[in-house]
Design a protein around this motif. Structure first.
Motif, PDB file in Angstrom:
ATOM      1  N   PRO A  26      31.426  43.601 -30.644  1.00 26.55           N
ATOM      2  CA  PRO A  26      30.218  43.635 -29.800  1.00 26.55           C
ATOM      3  C   PRO A  26      29.242  42.576 -30.299  1.00 26.55           C
ATOM      4  CG  PRO A  26      30.188  45.485 -31.359  1.00 26.55           C
ATOM      5  CD  PRO A  26      31.494  44.764 -31.550  1.00 26.55           C
ATOM      6  N   MET A  27      28.717  41.755 -29.400  1.00 30.11           N
ATOM      7  CA  MET A  27      27.703  40.744 -29.770  1.00 30.11           C
ATOM      8  C   MET A  27      26.588  40.868 -28.737  1.00 30.11           C
ATOM      9  SD  MET A  27      29.912  37.471 -31.077  1.00 30.11           S
ATOM     10  CE  MET A  27      30.999  37.229 -29.686  1.00 30.11           C
ATOM     11  N   MET A  28      25.414  41.242 -29.225  1.00 28.79           N
ATOM     12  CA  MET A  28      24.316  41.638 -28.328  1.00 28.79           C
ATOM     13  C   MET A  28      24.006  40.580 -27.273  1.00 28.79           C
ATOM     14  SD  MET A  28      20.725  43.345 -29.387  1.00 28.79           S
ATOM     15  CE  MET A  28      19.672  41.918 -29.426  1.00 28.79           C
ATOM     16  N   LYS A  29      23.966  41.024 -26.026  1.00 26.06           N
ATOM     17  CA  LYS A  29      23.669  40.208 -24.838  1.00 26.06           C
ATOM     18  C   LYS A  29      24.751  39.175 -24.530  1.00 26.06           C
ATOM     19  CE  LYS A  29      18.737  40.892 -24.870  1.00 26.06           C
ATOM     20  NZ  LYS A  29      17.441  40.369 -25.186  1.00 26.06           N
ATOM     21  N   GLY A  46      38.181  45.611 -26.289  1.00 18.15           N
ATOM     22  CA  GLY A  46      36.923  44.916 -25.993  1.00 18.15           C
ATOM     23  C   GLY A  46      35.731  45.832 -26.185  1.00 18.15           C
ATOM     24  N   PHE A  47      34.651  45.280 -26.689  1.00 17.80           N
ATOM     25  CA  PHE A  47      33.409  46.040 -26.866  1.00 17.80           C
ATOM     26  C   PHE A  47      32.287  45.461 -26.032  1.00 17.80           C
ATOM     27  CE2 PHE A  47      35.605  47.794 -30.430  1.00 17.80           C
ATOM     28  CZ  PHE A  47      35.051  49.053 -30.564  1.00 17.80           C
ATOM     29  N   LEU A  48      31.627  46.333 -25.307  1.00 19.13           N
ATOM     30  CA  LEU A  48      30.402  45.960 -24.600  1.00 19.13           C
ATOM     31  C   LEU A  48      29.261  46.187 -25.604  1.00 19.13           C
ATOM     32  CD1 LEU A  48      29.620  47.347 -21.053  1.00 19.13           C
ATOM     33  CD2 LEU A  48      27.842  47.047 -22.738  1.00 19.13           C
ATOM     34  N   ALA A  49      28.422  45.177 -25.795  1.00 17.61           N
ATOM     35  CA  ALA A  49      27.352  45.300 -26.786  1.00 17.61           C
ATOM     36  C   ALA A  49      26.143  45.979 -26.170  1.00 17.61           C
ATOM     37  CB  ALA A  49      26.967  43.921 -27.319  1.00 17.61           C
ATOM     38  N   ALA A  50      25.797  47.149 -26.720  1.00 20.64           N
ATOM     39  CA  ALA A  50      24.601  47.837 -26.230  1.00 20.64           C
ATOM     40  C   ALA A  50      23.370  47.414 -27.024  1.00 20.64           C
ATOM     41  CB  ALA A  50      24.789  49.347 -26.328  1.00 20.64           C
ATOM     42  N   GLY A  51      23.573  46.972 -28.266  1.00 21.53           N
ATOM     43  CA  GLY A  51      22.455  46.540 -29.103  1.00 21.53           C
ATOM     44  C   GLY A  51      21.530  47.695 -29.441  1.00 21.53           C
ATOM     45  N   HIS A  76      41.556  55.996 -19.917  1.00 25.91           N
ATOM     46  CA  HIS A  76      42.316  56.652 -20.975  1.00 25.91           C
ATOM     47  C   HIS A  76      41.594  57.957 -21.286  1.00 25.91           C
ATOM     48  CE1 HIS A  76      44.171  57.573 -24.708  1.00 25.91           C
ATOM     49  NE2 HIS A  76      43.090  57.319 -25.407  1.00 25.91           N
ATOM     50  N   ASN A  77      42.265  59.116 -21.120  1.00 23.15           N
ATOM     51  CA  ASN A  77      41.595  60.417 -21.298  1.00 23.15           C
ATOM     52  C   ASN A  77      40.310  60.484 -20.471  1.00 23.15           C
ATOM     53  OD1 ASN A  77      43.339  61.553 -23.063  1.00 23.15           O
ATOM     54  ND2 ASN A  77      42.190  60.977 -24.909  1.00 23.15           N
ATOM     55  N   ASP A  78      40.356  59.904 -19.301  1.00 21.48           N
ATOM     56  CA  ASP A  78      39.154  59.865 -18.452  1.00 21.48           C
ATOM     57  C   ASP A  78      37.999  59.096 -19.076  1.00 21.48           C
ATOM     58  OD1 ASP A  78      39.946  61.017 -16.118  1.00 21.48           O
ATOM     59  OD2 ASP A  78      39.646  63.072 -16.864  1.00 21.48           O
ATOM     60  N   THR A  79      38.306  58.175 -19.967  1.00 19.96           N
ATOM     61  CA  THR A  79      37.250  57.300 -20.509  1.00 19.96           C
ATOM     62  C   THR A  79      37.611  55.859 -20.159  1.00 19.96           C
ATOM     63  OG1 THR A  79      38.352  56.949 -22.628  1.00 19.96           O
ATOM     64  CG2 THR A  79      36.828  58.821 -22.502  1.00 19.96           C
ATOM     65  N   LEU A  80      36.586  55.006 -20.088  1.00 18.09           N
ATOM     66  CA  LEU A  80      36.847  53.580 -19.876  1.00 18.09           C
ATOM     67  C   LEU A  80      37.558  53.039 -21.116  1.00 18.09           C
ATOM     68  CD1 LEU A  80      33.374  52.396 -18.468  1.00 18.09           C
ATOM     69  CD2 LEU A  80      35.489  52.812 -17.180  1.00 18.09           C
ATOM     70  N   PRO A  81      38.618  52.227 -20.941  1.00 10.57           N
ATOM     71  CA  PRO A  81      39.387  51.746 -22.092  1.00 10.57           C
ATOM     72  C   PRO A  81      38.703  50.575 -22.816  1.00 10.57           C
ATOM     73  CG  PRO A  81      40.345  50.946 -20.067  1.00 10.57           C
ATOM     74  CD  PRO A  81      39.185  51.791 -19.663  1.00 10.57           C
ATOM     75  N   ILE A  82      37.459  50.757 -23.126  1.00  9.30           N
ATOM     76  CA  ILE A  82      36.681  49.771 -23.886  1.00  9.30           C
ATOM     77  C   ILE A  82      35.802  50.545 -24.873  1.00  9.30           C
ATOM     78  CG2 ILE A  82      36.537  48.016 -22.050  1.00  9.30           C
ATOM     79  CD1 ILE A  82      33.626  49.032 -21.559  1.00  9.30           C
ATOM     80  N   GLY A  83      35.116  49.798 -25.734  1.00 13.66           N
ATOM     81  CA  GLY A  83      34.142  50.441 -26.611  1.00 13.66           C
ATOM     82  C   GLY A  83      32.732  49.976 -26.273  1.00 13.66           C
ATOM     83  N   VAL A  84      31.756  50.699 -26.835  1.00 10.38           N
ATOM     84  CA  VAL A  84      30.356  50.274 -26.738  1.00 10.38           C
ATOM     85  C   VAL A  84      29.809  50.150 -28.154  1.00 10.38           C
ATOM     86  CG1 VAL A  84      28.024  50.982 -26.070  1.00 10.38           C
ATOM     87  CG2 VAL A  84      29.891  51.258 -24.480  1.00 10.38           C
TER      88      VAL A  84
END
Ligand SMILES: Cc1cc2nc3c(=O)[nH]c(=O)nc-3n(C[C@H](O)[C@H](O)[C@H](O)COP(=O)(O)O)c2cc1C
Length: 354
Positions: A26-29, A46-51, A76-84
């Motif tokens: 994750p890299m902010m913005k 992949g990670f979405l950066a929430a900051g 995946h398990n009803d979750t988006l297959p990415i991280g935050v």
């Protein structure tokens, strides 16, 4: 040697099996929905950066959900297959839980709390909010931190951030070549088994293969993805990443860039690694903060011209920046890292009497 614990692929089944696990940090913005979904869609994580400001998170997750729908990967398990990725020193747990209720994700990544004990309510809160469908990854920078969070927050994965990393990190820590095996030994001595992801200074397939040989279960890259087509990044910044070399001297760990950008609140033990530019050099030669901040504001008006040899715009990057020479798609970067590291591991292994 198995390059990846079976467990990691089992927990994150959209990842390519039988190759080193590639994580886009994750890299902010900069790493937003498009980049995060692309990294996962092509077999990485992949990670979405929430900051630290979670105001736009619900909207960003909704965008990621749309992109996942139109991609080849499934929930995946009803979750988006990415991280935050959260910067816990400034992020609000209630706001995080709110956003994740609408669009739960497979992984929540924690970094830089004011104190490590703050991560306990975060881990419990997010696990409770998604019935433990969301795994917890925590990025740490020392052996002591690894042991403490392993015993308290019990993360599903530890990301071990070595001293070469770009962006923020602990001011005092070792490089990944020593840090990762020492963390592994310390955890083992306590009977703790947590997969480790190596971060900091990994730019290409040679770095991936090296990290796997150190005992990492996967690798995490930030600086490399700054030069990706999907990064939300100014052209001036991206050009600077391609121009700069010899990162041991051309980048510095400093608090000056937070200062000139008016970002306050990072724990005192952290600084940010970026290309040494005029803001840094002027601060070094004693320019008062207010004057430096005013010059930074002026540079912001210059657009892409604010970067470059005389520039003031912040260029966070790791010491490996000199190895980044081409902008590519996330798909090509992930594939090259997977295939190239396997090739190296096979080839080098073949040179010895195994
Ligand atoms: C521009 C930039 C922004 C970053 N922002 C974050 C962030 O928002 N949250 C976080 O946990 N780590 C952040 N990091 C650090 C990464 O998580 C990771 O530790 C680092 O990029 C790995 O080292 P490398 O840059 O040498 O690949 C950032 C790194 C860079 C280069």
């Amino acid at each position: 040697m198995s390059p990846q614990r079976a467990g990691l692929h089992d927990d994150y089944p959209w990842t390519t099996p039988g190759v080193p696990l590639i994580v886009a940090a994750p890299m902010m913005k900069i790493t937003m929905a498009k980049l995060a979904v692309a990294a996962s869609a092509f077999g990485g994580v992949g990670f979405l950066a929430a900051g630290f400001d979670l105001t736009p998170l619900a909207k960003d997750l909704a965008e990621a959900a749309e992109l996942v729908k139109s991609s080849d990967i499934r929930l995946h398990n009803d979750t988006l297959p990415i991280g935050v990725g959260f910067q816990n020193w400034g992020a609000d747990l209630a706001a995080a839980i709110d956003a994740l209720h609408q669009n739960p994700v497979a992984i929540a990544w924690f970094f830089a709390p004011k104190q490590l004990s703050d991560l306990l309510p975060w881990s419990k809160g997010i696990r409770a909010a998604t019935n433990s469908r969301t795994k917890i990854w925590i990025q740490i920078g020392t052996v002591v931190e690894a042991l403490e969070v392993a015993k308290t927050s019990r993360p599903d994965v530890l990301v071990v951030q070595g001293a070469d990393s770009g962006g923020h990190g602990l001011t005092q820590r070792a490089g990944i070549v020593t840090l990762l095996p020492e963390v592994a030994d310390a955890l083992k001595a306590e009977g703790i088994d947590i997969p480790l992801i190596a971060a900091g200074g990994i730019m290409d397939s040679r770095g991936v293969a090296a990290a796997i040989c150190l005992g990492a279960d996967g690798v995490c890259l930030g600086t490399r993805f700054l030069a990706s087509e999907e990064a939300v990044i100014a052209k001036g910044y991206q050009n600077e990443i391609l121009r700069i070399s010899d990162g041991g001297v051309s980048t510095v760990g400093t608090k000056v860039y937070d200062q000139v950008r008016g970002i306050h609140g990072w724990p005192v033990s952290y600084n940010g690694r970026g290309v040494a530019n005029m803001s840094y050099l002027d601060a070094l030669s004693g320019m008062p903060d207010e004057e430096n901040e005013a010059l930074y504001k002026e540079a912001m008006q210059l657009g892409d011209q604010g970067w470059g040899p005389e520039g003031r715009m912040t260029t966070y990057a790791g010491t490996g920046v000199g190895l980044v020479r081409e902008v590519k798609s996330v798909k090509d970067i992930v594939k090259e890292l997977q295939d190239g590291s396997l090739e190296i591991l096979k080839e080098r292994g073949g040179q010895f009497n195994l």
